[in-house]
Design a protein around this motif. Structure first.
Motif, PDB file in Angstrom:
ATOM      1  N   LYS A 216      67.911  -8.578 -12.575  1.00  0.00           N
ATOM      2  CA  LYS A 216      68.318  -8.025 -11.271  1.00  0.00           C
ATOM      3  C   LYS A 216      67.450  -6.828 -10.895  1.00  0.00           C
ATOM      4  O   LYS A 216      66.986  -6.709  -9.760  1.00  0.00           O
ATOM      5  CB  LYS A 216      69.788  -7.619 -11.317  1.00  0.00           C
ATOM      6  N   ASP A 217      67.208  -5.922 -11.847  1.00  0.00           N
ATOM      7  CA  ASP A 217      66.346  -4.767 -11.571  1.00  0.00           C
ATOM      8  C   ASP A 217      64.924  -5.216 -11.240  1.00  0.00           C
ATOM      9  O   ASP A 217      64.269  -4.633 -10.366  1.00  0.00           O
ATOM     10  CB  ASP A 217      66.323  -3.832 -12.782  1.00  0.00           C
ATOM     11  N   LYS A 218      64.458  -6.256 -11.935  1.00  0.00           N
ATOM     12  CA  LYS A 218      63.116  -6.794 -11.652  1.00  0.00           C
ATOM     13  C   LYS A 218      63.053  -7.342 -10.233  1.00  0.00           C
ATOM     14  O   LYS A 218      62.088  -7.097  -9.483  1.00  0.00           O
ATOM     15  CB  LYS A 218      62.794  -7.896 -12.663  1.00  0.00           C
ATOM     16  N   GLY A 219      64.091  -8.079  -9.838  1.00  0.00           N
ATOM     17  CA  GLY A 219      64.134  -8.601  -8.475  1.00  0.00           C
ATOM     18  C   GLY A 219      64.190  -7.501  -7.437  1.00  0.00           C
ATOM     19  O   GLY A 219      63.559  -7.596  -6.382  1.00  0.00           O
ATOM     20  N   ASN A 220      64.933  -6.422  -7.731  1.00  0.00           N
ATOM     21  CA  ASN A 220      65.004  -5.299  -6.797  1.00  0.00           C
ATOM     22  C   ASN A 220      63.628  -4.667  -6.598  1.00  0.00           C
ATOM     23  O   ASN A 220      63.249  -4.290  -5.477  1.00  0.00           O
ATOM     24  CB  ASN A 220      65.988  -4.240  -7.315  1.00  0.00           C
ATOM     25  N   LYS A 221      62.857  -4.527  -7.688  1.00  0.00           N
ATOM     26  CA  LYS A 221      61.513  -3.958  -7.573  1.00  0.00           C
ATOM     27  C   LYS A 221      60.605  -4.871  -6.754  1.00  0.00           C
ATOM     28  O   LYS A 221      59.809  -4.399  -5.935  1.00  0.00           O
ATOM     29  CB  LYS A 221      60.930  -3.724  -8.968  1.00  0.00           C
ATOM     30  N   MET A 222      60.710  -6.172  -6.982  1.00  0.00           N
ATOM     31  CA  MET A 222      59.910  -7.126  -6.207  1.00  0.00           C
ATOM     32  C   MET A 222      60.277  -7.054  -4.722  1.00  0.00           C
ATOM     33  O   MET A 222      59.415  -7.098  -3.843  1.00  0.00           O
ATOM     34  CB  MET A 222      60.128  -8.550  -6.740  1.00  0.00           C
ATOM     35  N   PHE A 223      61.556  -6.946  -4.429  1.00  0.00           N
ATOM     36  CA  PHE A 223      62.005  -6.850  -3.039  1.00  0.00           C
ATOM     37  C   PHE A 223      61.453  -5.586  -2.389  1.00  0.00           C
ATOM     38  O   PHE A 223      61.025  -5.605  -1.231  1.00  0.00           O
ATOM     39  CB  PHE A 223      63.528  -6.840  -2.991  1.00  0.00           C
ATOM     40  N   ALA A 224      61.448  -4.476  -3.132  1.00  0.00           N
ATOM     41  CA  ALA A 224      60.959  -3.208  -2.585  1.00  0.00           C
ATOM     42  C   ALA A 224      59.475  -3.272  -2.242  1.00  0.00           C
ATOM     43  O   ALA A 224      59.022  -2.618  -1.291  1.00  0.00           O
ATOM     44  CB  ALA A 224      61.225  -2.076  -3.572  1.00  0.00           C
ATOM     45  N   THR A 225      58.696  -4.078  -2.997  1.00  0.00           N
ATOM     46  CA  THR A 225      57.261  -4.205  -2.717  1.00  0.00           C
ATOM     47  C   THR A 225      56.958  -5.289  -1.685  1.00  0.00           C
ATOM     48  O   THR A 225      55.799  -5.487  -1.333  1.00  0.00           O
ATOM     49  CB  THR A 225      56.503  -4.512  -4.011  1.00  0.00           C
ATOM     50  N   GLY A 226      57.994  -5.997  -1.198  1.00  0.00           N
ATOM     51  CA  GLY A 226      57.785  -7.027  -0.187  1.00  0.00           C
ATOM     52  C   GLY A 226      57.485  -8.405  -0.753  1.00  0.00           C
ATOM     53  O   GLY A 226      57.213  -9.345   0.004  1.00  0.00           O
ATOM     54  N   ASN A 227      57.552  -8.564  -2.065  1.00  0.00           N
ATOM     55  CA  ASN A 227      57.311  -9.869  -2.698  1.00  0.00           C
ATOM     56  C   ASN A 227      58.649 -10.600  -2.810  1.00  0.00           C
ATOM     57  O   ASN A 227      59.276 -10.660  -3.871  1.00  0.00           O
ATOM     58  CB  ASN A 227      56.672  -9.671  -4.076  1.00  0.00           C
ATOM     59  N   TYR A 228      59.101 -11.162  -1.672  1.00  0.00           N
ATOM     60  CA  TYR A 228      60.451 -11.723  -1.593  1.00  0.00           C
ATOM     61  C   TYR A 228      60.597 -13.012  -2.404  1.00  0.00           C
ATOM     62  O   TYR A 228      61.661 -13.261  -2.978  1.00  0.00           O
ATOM     63  CB  TYR A 228      60.821 -11.968  -0.127  1.00  0.00           C
ATOM     64  N   LEU A 229      59.529 -13.834  -2.465  1.00  0.00           N
ATOM     65  CA  LEU A 229      59.610 -15.081  -3.237  1.00  0.00           C
ATOM     66  C   LEU A 229      59.790 -14.783  -4.727  1.00  0.00           C
ATOM     67  O   LEU A 229      60.598 -15.423  -5.405  1.00  0.00           O
ATOM     68  CB  LEU A 229      58.346 -15.912  -3.010  1.00  0.00           C
TER      69      LEU A 229
END
Length: 342
Positions: A216-229
């Protein structure tokens, strides 16, 4: 005037020569006039440019002078205001000191009067109570002592212990719904212990990659950088490991909104709301986000009535949220406009 347009006794060759010579002189004269005009034009252009530059320089200087005068004026006004403030503060301080001095003098006068009254009373008491001593014809001045006022002893110090009921939730015990909160905590504890994926399929993953919270934390970081996929992939794996955590579905719904996967966003928001039960203060923020994200997806699908229902549900939970209130009002206007057009 000329008597004749032709020369007498002139042969053809001479006439041809004279004609060519006249044409050549005419060309040279025209060329000289053109060059002179060109030079004059350049001089005029140069003069106009110089005049424009002088005007611009004069205008710039005038503006700078105005700015400097304005700055000096503001500086003087500021200095004058500071001086007035200092004078006012000084006057107040002097006035306050004078008032304080007067109060001190009044207190001294009152104390002096009180001491005088006490002394007079003591002298009267001493005169009435004087008695002759044995073998002497005089009286004792200190035959009776004044009784001093007795003050009570100070209280003894002690420590008072106050015990509060331990609480997981921020609300007071009298304002909370104990049964629902305990059920919510029990569901969260069970969800943390749940592993819904077949571990045999995840043998190639690292140990931290088998932790839903880490994913979940990894996904949150990806979302913050705009890498939604990439964020969706992280949330997908976390859901496979534990399908009872509502924040996984809530965060994945945000990714689907960014990727315009509107039906999936509605599905994940609904699943998050299903897991965010019973409604307690601890999950209020998550429920507001779930309603808003599902309502946003509905509105982007032009299902404004369903979207408005979700926004109003979010407002019931957080009625002071001005952003949600403004968005709900916009949706109402859209619904009214659609109704009028039809």
């Amino acid at each position: 005037m000329w008597d004749s347009l032709t020369l007498a006794n002139a042969n053809k060759e001479k006439l041809q020569y004279l004609r060519e010579n006249a044409v050549l002189k005419a060309h040279e004269k025209a060329k000289e006039e053109t060059e002179a005009k060109k030079v004059t034009k350049q001089e005029h252009k140069k003069y106009a440019l110089e005049a424009t530059m002088k005007l611009e320089e004069a205008e710039r200087k005038r503006i700078e002078d105005l700015k400097e005068k304005e700055r000096q004026k503001v500086t003087k006004e500021l200095e004058l205001w500071k001086k007035q403030q200092k004078d006012a503060e000084k006057q107040k301080r002097v006035q306050k000191e004078g008032e304080l001095h007067q109060e001190v003098e009044k207190l001294k006068e009152k104390k002096k009067e009180k001491m005088n009254k006490t002394r007079i009373a003591n002298e009267g008491t001493s005169k009435t109570s004087l008695k002759p001593t044995k073998g002497h014809g005089s009286y004792s001045m200190f035959s009776e002592n004044l009784k001093e006022e007795q003050l009570p002893a100070p209280r003894s110090t002690a420590t008072i212990k106050i015990n509060f009921t331990s609480r997981v939730f921020p609300t007071a015990l009298r304002e909370s719904r104990v049964a629902e909160e305990e059920e919510w905590l029990r569901k969260q504890a069970e969800a943390r212990r749940t592993v819904s994926a077949d571990l045999s399929e995840l043998e190639d993953l690292k140990e931290e990659e088998k932790n839903p919270d880490w994913l979940k934390d990894k996904g949150n970081k990806m979302f913050a950088t705009g890498n939604y996929l990439a964020a969706v992939n992280a949330y997908n794996l976390a859901v496979r490991l534990n399908n009872k955590l509502p924040l996984l579905y809530l965060n994945r719904a945000a990714c689907h909104l960014k990727l315009r996967n509107l039906h999936k966003a509605i599905e994940d928001s609904s699943k998050a709301l299903e897991l965010l039960t019973p409604p307690v203060p601890d999950n209020e923020n998550a429920r507001v986000k779930a309603y808003v994200r599902r309502g946003t997806a509905f509105c982007q699908l032009e299902l404004y009535t369903e979207g408005l229902q979700d926004y109003e549900a979010a407002l019931k939970i957080d009625p002071k949220n001005k952003t949600i209130e403004r968005d709900a009002e916009k949706i109402r206007h859209l619904i009214q406009g659609t109704t009028q057009d039809s």
